[in-house]
Design a protein around this motif. Sequence first.
Motif, PDB file in Angstrom:
ATOM      1  N   ARG A  38     -36.765 -34.532   8.956  1.00  0.00           N
ATOM      2  CA  ARG A  38     -35.966 -34.784   7.767  1.00  0.00           C
ATOM      3  C   ARG A  38     -34.839 -35.746   8.095  1.00  0.00           C
ATOM      4  O   ARG A  38     -34.421 -35.855   9.238  1.00  0.00           O
ATOM      5  CB  ARG A  38     -35.415 -33.477   7.194  1.00  0.00           C
ATOM      6  CG  ARG A  38     -34.382 -32.783   8.064  1.00  0.00           C
ATOM      7  CD  ARG A  38     -34.011 -31.429   7.469  1.00  0.00           C
ATOM      8  NE  ARG A  38     -32.985 -30.738   8.269  1.00  0.00           N
ATOM      9  CZ  ARG A  38     -32.577 -29.499   8.026  1.00  0.00           C
ATOM     10  NH1 ARG A  38     -33.100 -28.795   7.016  1.00  0.00           N
ATOM     11  NH2 ARG A  38     -31.643 -28.954   8.791  1.00  0.00           N
ATOM     12  N   GLN A  39     -34.377 -36.413   7.052  1.00  0.00           N
ATOM     13  CA  GLN A  39     -33.266 -37.337   7.221  1.00  0.00           C
ATOM     14  C   GLN A  39     -32.330 -37.214   6.031  1.00  0.00           C
ATOM     15  O   GLN A  39     -32.737 -37.453   4.879  1.00  0.00           O
ATOM     16  CB  GLN A  39     -33.755 -38.782   7.355  1.00  0.00           C
ATOM     17  CG  GLN A  39     -32.659 -39.760   7.687  1.00  0.00           C
ATOM     18  CD  GLN A  39     -33.177 -41.111   8.130  1.00  0.00           C
ATOM     19  OE1 GLN A  39     -34.323 -41.463   7.871  1.00  0.00           O
ATOM     20  NE2 GLN A  39     -32.353 -41.870   8.819  1.00  0.00           N
ATOM     21  N   PHE A  47     -35.776 -33.468  13.860  1.00  0.00           N
ATOM     22  CA  PHE A  47     -36.942 -32.586  13.907  1.00  0.00           C
ATOM     23  C   PHE A  47     -36.683 -31.323  13.103  1.00  0.00           C
ATOM     24  O   PHE A  47     -35.594 -30.751  13.150  1.00  0.00           O
ATOM     25  CB  PHE A  47     -37.238 -32.235  15.362  1.00  0.00           C
ATOM     26  CG  PHE A  47     -38.243 -31.145  15.550  1.00  0.00           C
ATOM     27  CD1 PHE A  47     -37.852 -29.886  15.979  1.00  0.00           C
ATOM     28  CD2 PHE A  47     -39.576 -31.372  15.285  1.00  0.00           C
ATOM     29  CE1 PHE A  47     -38.772 -28.879  16.166  1.00  0.00           C
ATOM     30  CE2 PHE A  47     -40.521 -30.369  15.467  1.00  0.00           C
ATOM     31  CZ  PHE A  47     -40.116 -29.113  15.910  1.00  0.00           C
ATOM     32  N   VAL A  48     -37.715 -30.879  12.397  1.00  0.00           N
ATOM     33  CA  VAL A  48     -37.636 -29.626  11.644  1.00  0.00           C
ATOM     34  C   VAL A  48     -38.609 -28.597  12.219  1.00  0.00           C
ATOM     35  O   VAL A  48     -38.219 -27.495  12.582  1.00  0.00           O
ATOM     36  CB  VAL A  48     -37.945 -29.848  10.151  1.00  0.00           C
ATOM     37  CG1 VAL A  48     -37.959 -28.518   9.405  1.00  0.00           C
ATOM     38  CG2 VAL A  48     -36.935 -30.800   9.531  1.00  0.00           C
ATOM     39  N   VAL A  93     -34.454 -36.111   2.855  1.00  0.00           N
ATOM     40  CA  VAL A  93     -35.837 -36.532   2.638  1.00  0.00           C
ATOM     41  C   VAL A  93     -36.662 -35.943   3.773  1.00  0.00           C
ATOM     42  O   VAL A  93     -36.315 -36.103   4.945  1.00  0.00           O
ATOM     43  CB  VAL A  93     -35.964 -38.061   2.620  1.00  0.00           C
ATOM     44  CG1 VAL A  93     -37.415 -38.468   2.465  1.00  0.00           C
ATOM     45  CG2 VAL A  93     -35.113 -38.653   1.501  1.00  0.00           C
ATOM     46  N   TYR A  94     -37.725 -35.266   3.406  1.00  0.00           N
ATOM     47  CA  TYR A  94     -38.583 -34.604   4.383  1.00  0.00           C
ATOM     48  C   TYR A  94     -39.853 -35.421   4.588  1.00  0.00           C
ATOM     49  O   TYR A  94     -40.508 -35.816   3.613  1.00  0.00           O
ATOM     50  CB  TYR A  94     -38.922 -33.198   3.916  1.00  0.00           C
ATOM     51  CG  TYR A  94     -37.774 -32.229   4.100  1.00  0.00           C
ATOM     52  CD1 TYR A  94     -36.629 -32.311   3.316  1.00  0.00           C
ATOM     53  CD2 TYR A  94     -37.819 -31.250   5.094  1.00  0.00           C
ATOM     54  CE1 TYR A  94     -35.568 -31.443   3.500  1.00  0.00           C
ATOM     55  CE2 TYR A  94     -36.764 -30.368   5.286  1.00  0.00           C
ATOM     56  CZ  TYR A  94     -35.641 -30.475   4.487  1.00  0.00           C
ATOM     57  OH  TYR A  94     -34.594 -29.616   4.673  1.00  0.00           O
ATOM     58  N   GLY A 118     -42.369 -39.523   2.558  1.00  0.00           N
ATOM     59  CA  GLY A 118     -41.252 -38.611   2.383  1.00  0.00           C
ATOM     60  C   GLY A 118     -41.156 -38.022   0.988  1.00  0.00           C
ATOM     61  O   GLY A 118     -41.632 -38.611   0.013  1.00  0.00           O
ATOM     62  N   THR A 119     -40.549 -36.850   0.927  1.00  0.00           N
ATOM     63  CA  THR A 119     -40.287 -36.190  -0.348  1.00  0.00           C
ATOM     64  C   THR A 119     -38.858 -35.651  -0.330  1.00  0.00           C
ATOM     65  O   THR A 119     -38.411 -35.092   0.666  1.00  0.00           O
ATOM     66  CB  THR A 119     -41.308 -35.065  -0.613  1.00  0.00           C
ATOM     67  OG1 THR A 119     -41.099 -34.516  -1.919  1.00  0.00           O
ATOM     68  CG2 THR A 119     -41.224 -33.950   0.424  1.00  0.00           C
ATOM     69  N   GLN A 120     -38.157 -35.864  -1.419  1.00  0.00           N
ATOM     70  CA  GLN A 120     -36.746 -35.502  -1.483  1.00  0.00           C
ATOM     71  C   GLN A 120     -36.575 -34.018  -1.768  1.00  0.00           C
ATOM     72  O   GLN A 120     -37.194 -33.475  -2.703  1.00  0.00           O
ATOM     73  CB  GLN A 120     -36.038 -36.309  -2.581  1.00  0.00           C
ATOM     74  CG  GLN A 120     -34.580 -35.952  -2.789  1.00  0.00           C
ATOM     75  CD  GLN A 120     -33.689 -36.387  -1.651  1.00  0.00           C
ATOM     76  OE1 GLN A 120     -33.766 -37.522  -1.191  1.00  0.00           O
ATOM     77  NE2 GLN A 120     -32.817 -35.487  -1.186  1.00  0.00           N
ATOM     78  N   VAL A 121     -35.739 -33.385  -0.979  1.00  0.00           N
ATOM     79  CA  VAL A 121     -35.328 -32.000  -1.228  1.00  0.00           C
ATOM     80  C   VAL A 121     -33.825 -31.996  -1.435  1.00  0.00           C
ATOM     81  O   VAL A 121     -33.078 -32.458  -0.567  1.00  0.00           O
ATOM     82  CB  VAL A 121     -35.708 -31.084  -0.048  1.00  0.00           C
ATOM     83  CG1 VAL A 121     -35.087 -29.701  -0.220  1.00  0.00           C
ATOM     84  CG2 VAL A 121     -37.219 -30.988   0.083  1.00  0.00           C
TER      85      VAL A 121
END
Length: 125
Positions: A38-39, A47-48, A93-94, A118-121
């Motif tokens: 994630r960023q 890292f997640v 963003v994941y 990426g997908t936004q959380v």
Amino acid sequence: QVQLVESGGGLVQTGGSLRLSCAVSGRTFSNYAMGWFRQAPGKEREFVSAINWVGSSTNYADSVKGRFTISRDNAKNTVYLQMNSLKFEDTAVYYCAANLNSRAVSGISRVYNYWGQGTQVTVSS
């Protein structure tokens, strides 16, 4: 060539849950390890979680241990990230990533060969 497409992101309140999915195509999915990174705005990618090729070994960042769960369904060519007890600081963003060179878990981003868009959380406080 490998293609990764994330989905499942969105807006959630603190304490809520989301499940991210990453659909993979192009190579034999069951042969390699997968990871989630994630960023957040203004921060470096971190890292997640990661999972080995058969799902028998997983690894998590300390910040998400006990709250996030990674899993994979090799029949569906999909890796998941179940996120519970979300916190404001989980906002980012994941990205999912594939490591075609290894079946083992790794938290090092440079070993991953392919990345999704990426997908936004977003977690509201």
